[in-house]
Design a protein around this motif. Sequence first.
Motif, PDB file in Angstrom:
ATOM      1  N   SER A 109      42.546 -66.448 130.151  1.00 59.57           N
ATOM      2  CA  SER A 109      42.646 -67.186 128.894  1.00 59.57           C
ATOM      3  C   SER A 109      44.015 -67.865 128.761  1.00 59.57           C
ATOM      4  CB  SER A 109      42.388 -66.217 127.735  1.00 59.57           C
ATOM      5  OG  SER A 109      42.521 -66.862 126.510  1.00 59.57           O
ATOM      6  N   VAL A 110      45.057 -67.147 129.130  1.00 60.44           N
ATOM      7  CA  VAL A 110      46.409 -67.713 129.047  1.00 60.44           C
ATOM      8  C   VAL A 110      46.563 -68.869 130.044  1.00 60.44           C
ATOM      9  CG1 VAL A 110      48.859 -67.222 129.441  1.00 60.44           C
ATOM     10  CG2 VAL A 110      47.440 -65.564 128.221  1.00 60.44           C
ATOM     11  N   ALA A 111      45.981 -68.711 131.234  1.00 58.93           N
ATOM     12  CA  ALA A 111      46.133 -69.741 132.273  1.00 58.93           C
ATOM     13  C   ALA A 111      45.246 -70.953 132.008  1.00 58.93           C
ATOM     14  CB  ALA A 111      45.826 -69.151 133.651  1.00 58.93           C
ATOM     15  N   ALA A 112      44.183 -70.757 131.223  1.00 55.14           N
ATOM     16  CA  ALA A 112      43.222 -71.852 131.011  1.00 55.14           C
ATOM     17  C   ALA A 112      43.562 -72.690 129.781  1.00 55.14           C
ATOM     18  CB  ALA A 112      41.808 -71.293 130.891  1.00 55.14           C
ATOM     19  N   HIS A 113      44.223 -72.090 128.800  1.00 54.88           N
ATOM     20  CA  HIS A 113      44.420 -72.777 127.531  1.00 54.88           C
ATOM     21  C   HIS A 113      45.902 -72.814 127.187  1.00 54.88           C
ATOM     22  CE1 HIS A 113      40.096 -72.485 127.004  1.00 54.88           C
ATOM     23  NE2 HIS A 113      40.196 -71.202 127.275  1.00 54.88           N
ATOM     24  N   GLU A 114      46.478 -73.985 127.217  1.00 51.35           N
ATOM     25  CA  GLU A 114      47.893 -74.131 126.889  1.00 51.35           C
ATOM     26  C   GLU A 114      48.199 -73.540 125.517  1.00 51.35           C
ATOM     27  OE1 GLU A 114      51.663 -75.060 125.595  1.00 51.35           O
ATOM     28  OE2 GLU A 114      50.849 -74.423 127.514  1.00 51.35           O
ATOM     29  N   GLN A 115      47.250 -73.687 124.576  1.00 52.74           N
ATOM     30  CA  GLN A 115      47.507 -73.183 123.224  1.00 52.74           C
ATOM     31  C   GLN A 115      47.527 -71.651 123.185  1.00 52.74           C
ATOM     32  OE1 GLN A 115      48.913 -75.925 121.643  1.00 52.74           O
ATOM     33  NE2 GLN A 115      47.941 -75.038 119.837  1.00 52.74           N
ATOM     34  N   VAL A 116      46.753 -71.022 124.072  1.00 56.01           N
ATOM     35  CA  VAL A 116      46.818 -69.552 124.137  1.00 56.01           C
ATOM     36  C   VAL A 116      48.171 -69.143 124.717  1.00 56.01           C
ATOM     37  CG1 VAL A 116      45.789 -67.456 125.089  1.00 56.01           C
ATOM     38  CG2 VAL A 116      44.316 -69.314 124.307  1.00 56.01           C
ATOM     39  N   ALA A 117      48.630 -69.869 125.736  1.00 57.51           N
ATOM     40  CA  ALA A 117      49.960 -69.599 126.299  1.00 57.51           C
ATOM     41  C   ALA A 117      51.031 -69.763 125.215  1.00 57.51           C
ATOM     42  CB  ALA A 117      50.242 -70.532 127.477  1.00 57.51           C
ATOM     43  N   LYS A 118      50.892 -70.806 124.416  1.00 62.55           N
ATOM     44  CA  LYS A 118      51.850 -71.057 123.332  1.00 62.55           C
ATOM     45  C   LYS A 118      51.829 -69.912 122.316  1.00 62.55           C
ATOM     46  CE  LYS A 118      52.831 -74.658 119.807  1.00 62.55           C
ATOM     47  NZ  LYS A 118      52.336 -74.084 118.534  1.00 62.55           N
ATOM     48  N   ALA A 119      50.632 -69.478 121.970  1.00 66.44           N
ATOM     49  CA  ALA A 119      50.505 -68.383 121.001  1.00 66.44           C
ATOM     50  C   ALA A 119      51.139 -67.105 121.555  1.00 66.44           C
ATOM     51  CB  ALA A 119      49.031 -68.149 120.664  1.00 66.44           C
ATOM     52  N   LEU A 120      50.886 -66.837 122.823  1.00 68.25           N
ATOM     53  CA  LEU A 120      51.453 -65.653 123.469  1.00 68.25           C
ATOM     54  C   LEU A 120      52.981 -65.709 123.441  1.00 68.25           C
ATOM     55  CD1 LEU A 120      50.305 -63.260 125.421  1.00 68.25           C
ATOM     56  CD2 LEU A 120      51.336 -64.641 127.214  1.00 68.25           C
ATOM     57  N   ARG A 121      53.494 -66.873 123.785  1.00 66.06           N
ATOM     58  CA  ARG A 121      54.941 -67.110 123.793  1.00 66.06           C
ATOM     59  C   ARG A 121      55.536 -66.853 122.403  1.00 66.06           C
ATOM     60  NH1 ARG A 121      54.124 -71.792 126.521  1.00 66.06           N
ATOM     61  NH2 ARG A 121      54.320 -73.230 124.788  1.00 66.06           N
ATOM     62  N   GLU A 122      54.921 -67.421 121.386  1.00 71.69           N
ATOM     63  CA  GLU A 122      55.430 -67.262 120.026  1.00 71.69           C
ATOM     64  C   GLU A 122      55.362 -65.801 119.586  1.00 71.69           C
ATOM     65  OE1 GLU A 122      54.167 -71.759 118.480  1.00 71.69           O
ATOM     66  OE2 GLU A 122      52.869 -70.052 118.041  1.00 71.69           O
ATOM     67  N   PHE A 123      54.247 -65.144 119.898  1.00 75.12           N
ATOM     68  CA  PHE A 123      54.093 -63.744 119.502  1.00 75.12           C
ATOM     69  C   PHE A 123      55.165 -62.878 120.161  1.00 75.12           C
ATOM     70  CE2 PHE A 123      52.375 -59.466 120.111  1.00 75.12           C
ATOM     71  CZ  PHE A 123      52.010 -59.142 118.814  1.00 75.12           C
ATOM     72  N   PHE A 124      55.372 -63.066 121.455  1.00 74.43           N
ATOM     73  CA  PHE A 124      56.371 -62.249 122.152  1.00 74.43           C
ATOM     74  C   PHE A 124      57.785 -62.551 121.667  1.00 74.43           C
ATOM     75  CE2 PHE A 124      54.673 -59.303 125.211  1.00 74.43           C
ATOM     76  CZ  PHE A 124      53.329 -59.620 125.175  1.00 74.43           C
ATOM     77  N   HIS A 125      58.079 -63.819 121.442  1.00 80.81           N
ATOM     78  CA  HIS A 125      59.413 -64.154 120.940  1.00 80.81           C
ATOM     79  C   HIS A 125      59.635 -63.593 119.542  1.00 80.81           C
ATOM     80  CE1 HIS A 125      61.449 -66.581 123.948  1.00 80.81           C
ATOM     81  NE2 HIS A 125      60.265 -67.015 124.312  1.00 80.81           N
ATOM     82  N   ASN A 126      58.639 -63.715 118.683  1.00 80.00           N
ATOM     83  CA  ASN A 126      58.805 -63.284 117.292  1.00 80.00           C
ATOM     84  C   ASN A 126      58.784 -61.774 117.138  1.00 80.00           C
ATOM     85  OD1 ASN A 126      58.554 -65.982 116.822  1.00 80.00           O
ATOM     86  ND2 ASN A 126      56.620 -65.851 115.700  1.00 80.00           N
ATOM     87  N   ASN A 127      57.901 -61.116 117.887  1.00 79.59           N
ATOM     88  CA  ASN A 127      57.559 -59.734 117.547  1.00 79.59           C
ATOM     89  C   ASN A 127      57.912 -58.695 118.592  1.00 79.59           C
ATOM     90  OD1 ASN A 127      56.311 -60.586 115.115  1.00 79.59           O
ATOM     91  ND2 ASN A 127      54.484 -61.144 116.254  1.00 79.59           N
ATOM     92  N   VAL A 128      58.080 -59.105 119.852  1.00 81.14           N
ATOM     93  CA  VAL A 128      58.216 -58.099 120.899  1.00 81.14           C
ATOM     94  C   VAL A 128      59.611 -58.088 121.531  1.00 81.14           C
ATOM     95  CG1 VAL A 128      57.306 -57.286 123.115  1.00 81.14           C
ATOM     96  CG2 VAL A 128      55.738 -58.169 121.371  1.00 81.14           C
ATOM     97  N   PHE A 129      60.110 -59.256 121.915  1.00 86.35           N
ATOM     98  CA  PHE A 129      61.370 -59.282 122.664  1.00 86.35           C
ATOM     99  C   PHE A 129      62.521 -58.648 121.886  1.00 86.35           C
ATOM    100  CE2 PHE A 129      60.007 -63.164 125.422  1.00 86.35           C
ATOM    101  CZ  PHE A 129      59.165 -62.340 126.131  1.00 86.35           C
ATOM    102  N   GLY A 130      62.538 -58.857 120.576  1.00 89.27           N
ATOM    103  CA  GLY A 130      63.611 -58.296 119.759  1.00 89.27           C
ATOM    104  C   GLY A 130      63.608 -56.774 119.710  1.00 89.27           C
ATOM    105  N   GLN A 131      62.459 -56.166 120.032  1.00 90.43           N
ATOM    106  CA  GLN A 131      62.386 -54.702 120.109  1.00 90.43           C
ATOM    107  C   GLN A 131      63.110 -54.184 121.342  1.00 90.43           C
ATOM    108  OE1 GLN A 131      60.718 -52.624 117.967  1.00 90.43           O
ATOM    109  NE2 GLN A 131      60.068 -54.316 116.663  1.00 90.43           N
ATOM    110  N   LEU A 132      63.184 -55.050 122.380  1.00 90.23           N
ATOM    111  CA  LEU A 132      63.679 -54.614 123.689  1.00 90.23           C
ATOM    112  C   LEU A 132      65.154 -54.900 123.902  1.00 90.23           C
ATOM    113  CD1 LEU A 132      60.832 -55.800 126.074  1.00 90.23           C
ATOM    114  CD2 LEU A 132      61.450 -53.450 125.479  1.00 90.23           C
ATOM    115  N   VAL A 133      65.599 -56.037 123.405  1.00 89.57           N
ATOM    116  CA  VAL A 133      66.948 -56.499 123.739  1.00 89.57           C
ATOM    117  C   VAL A 133      67.621 -57.072 122.509  1.00 89.57           C
ATOM    118  CG1 VAL A 133      66.444 -57.035 126.157  1.00 89.57           C
ATOM    119  CG2 VAL A 133      66.025 -58.759 124.381  1.00 89.57           C
ATOM    120  N   ASP A 134      68.943 -57.156 122.596  1.00 87.06           N
ATOM    121  CA  ASP A 134      69.698 -57.824 121.555  1.00 87.06           C
ATOM    122  C   ASP A 134      69.590 -59.328 121.811  1.00 87.06           C
ATOM    123  OD1 ASP A 134      71.437 -58.893 119.805  1.00 87.06           O
ATOM    124  OD2 ASP A 134      73.216 -57.832 120.542  1.00 87.06           O
ATOM    125  N   VAL A 135      68.708 -59.994 121.065  1.00 89.18           N
ATOM    126  CA  VAL A 135      68.476 -61.418 121.334  1.00 89.18           C
ATOM    127  C   VAL A 135      69.608 -62.298 120.813  1.00 89.18           C
ATOM    128  CG1 VAL A 135      65.972 -61.338 121.631  1.00 89.18           C
ATOM    129  CG2 VAL A 135      66.930 -61.522 119.333  1.00 89.18           C
TER     130      VAL A 135
END
Lengths: 206, 206
Positions: free
Chosen positions: B124-150
Motif C-alpha cells: 500500500s505504501v509503495a503503490a500510493h504516494e498519498q499513503v506514503a505521505k500519510a505514513l510520513r506525517e504520522f511518524f513525524h508527528n507521533n512516533v519519532f519524537g518518542q524516540l529521539v530529541d527532534v
Amino acid sequence: MMTQVTTSGQAERRRGRRPGGTDTRAALLAAAQEVFREQGYDGATVRAIARRAGVDAAMVNHWFGGKESLFAEAVLRLPFNPQDRIGALVREGSLDTLGERLVRAFLTVWDAQDGGVFAALIRSVAAHEQVAKALREFFHNNVFGQLVDVSDGLGELRANLVASQMIGLGMVRYVARFEPAAEQDVETVARAVGPTVQRYLTGKID
Amino acid sequence: MMTQVTTSGQAERRRGRRPGGTDTRAALLAAAQEVFREQGYDGATVRAIARRAGVDAAMVNHWFGGKESLFAEAVLRLPFNPQDRIGALVREGSLDTLGERLVRAFLTVWDAQDGGVFAALIRSVAAHEQVAKALREFFHNNVFGQLVDVSDGLGELRANLVASQMIGLGMVRYVARFEPAAEQDVETVARAVGPTVQRYLTGKID
C-alpha cells in the motif's frame, strides 16, 4: 524501462541492425517478467523465456548476456548484474571499508533512477510471492556469496542483515521518503549507515 | 482485519449492544483507508472520515479512541497505537538498551501477525504516494519524537535511520523471506540488529 528500450532501439537503428531487434529485446523482458513470476528464479529456464517471447533462445545471450542479467533488468530493474557490480566493489578496496562502499554504490545507483523504479520493485516483491521467491533465489545463488563466506554458519545471516539495511534504506529514501533521509547527501548517509553494514559483514553479531 | 472486526462484533453482541456497532466500526475502517489515502494524515479529519462512513464523528472516539489509533489500525494494520507502545518501551528500561528492546518488540508484534499483513502495508505504501505521505506525517508527528530529541539537528535523521533498519528487517523477514532471517529466533535477531538501532539512537552517526 521503456525509455531504455527505446534508446537502445534507436542506437541499434543508427548502427544499421534490423529494427526488429528492439521488439525482440522488449518481448524477452516481458516474457522474463512472466516466467520468473511463475517459476521463480531457479525454475525459469532461458529456453522457456525465449519460447514465451517467440524467439530463439540464443537471443537471451545476444541481448542480455545470460539469465542473471536478464533477471536483473526484468525483475530488479537494474541496468547491470548486481553479482558483477558487487564483485567489482569487493575487489576495488579493503574489506574493512566495504560497508561504506556498498552503501555509497547502492545510493548512487538508485538516486540515478526515478524513485518510482525502486517503489515498483518493492510493490512487485510484496504483491507476488513468486517474485519474492525469485528474488530470494537470485540473491542466495548470485549475490550473497560475493559478500560473505557462506560456508561460515553465520555467513547467510550476515548477508540477510546487509540486505535488510540496504532495502530499508531504499524504503525510507525512495518509497516512504522520510525527511531528512530522502534528501540527505550520499556521503552523510554512507557515514551513518556504512558502519552498520560493515558490522554485519565482518563484526560481532552474536 | 476481518477476523478482528468479526470477533469484536461477536463480543459486542454478547454484551447486548446493538449489532450495528460492528458495521459502524468496519465502515469507519474502510472510510479511514480512503480518506487517509486521499488527504494524507494531517489533512484527514475525524469529521471527514465519519461523514464518509455515514456515522457521527463521536463514533471515532467511541470505537478507536482517536485519529492516531484509527490510522494505526486502518493503515498500519496494528491493533494498537505505536506512539503509546513506543512511549511505554522507552519508559520501561534504560536508554542504552532501547535499541534491542525496540527490535524485540517489533519482531514480537509482527511475528504474531500473518507475514501477509506486513506485505500488504508495504504494498500500500509503495503503490500510493498519498499513503506514503500519510505514513510520513504520522511518524513525524507521533512516533519519532518518542524516540529521539527532534530539536537536536541530527534527531530526525536518527529516527529515519531507526525506521530504515526496522522496515528493512520486516522486508527480509516477512516479505522477501530471506533465509535464515525469516526463521531466526527473536533473541538472535535482537542481538544482531539491536546494536544498529542503538547506535542510530544514541551513538556517533556523523
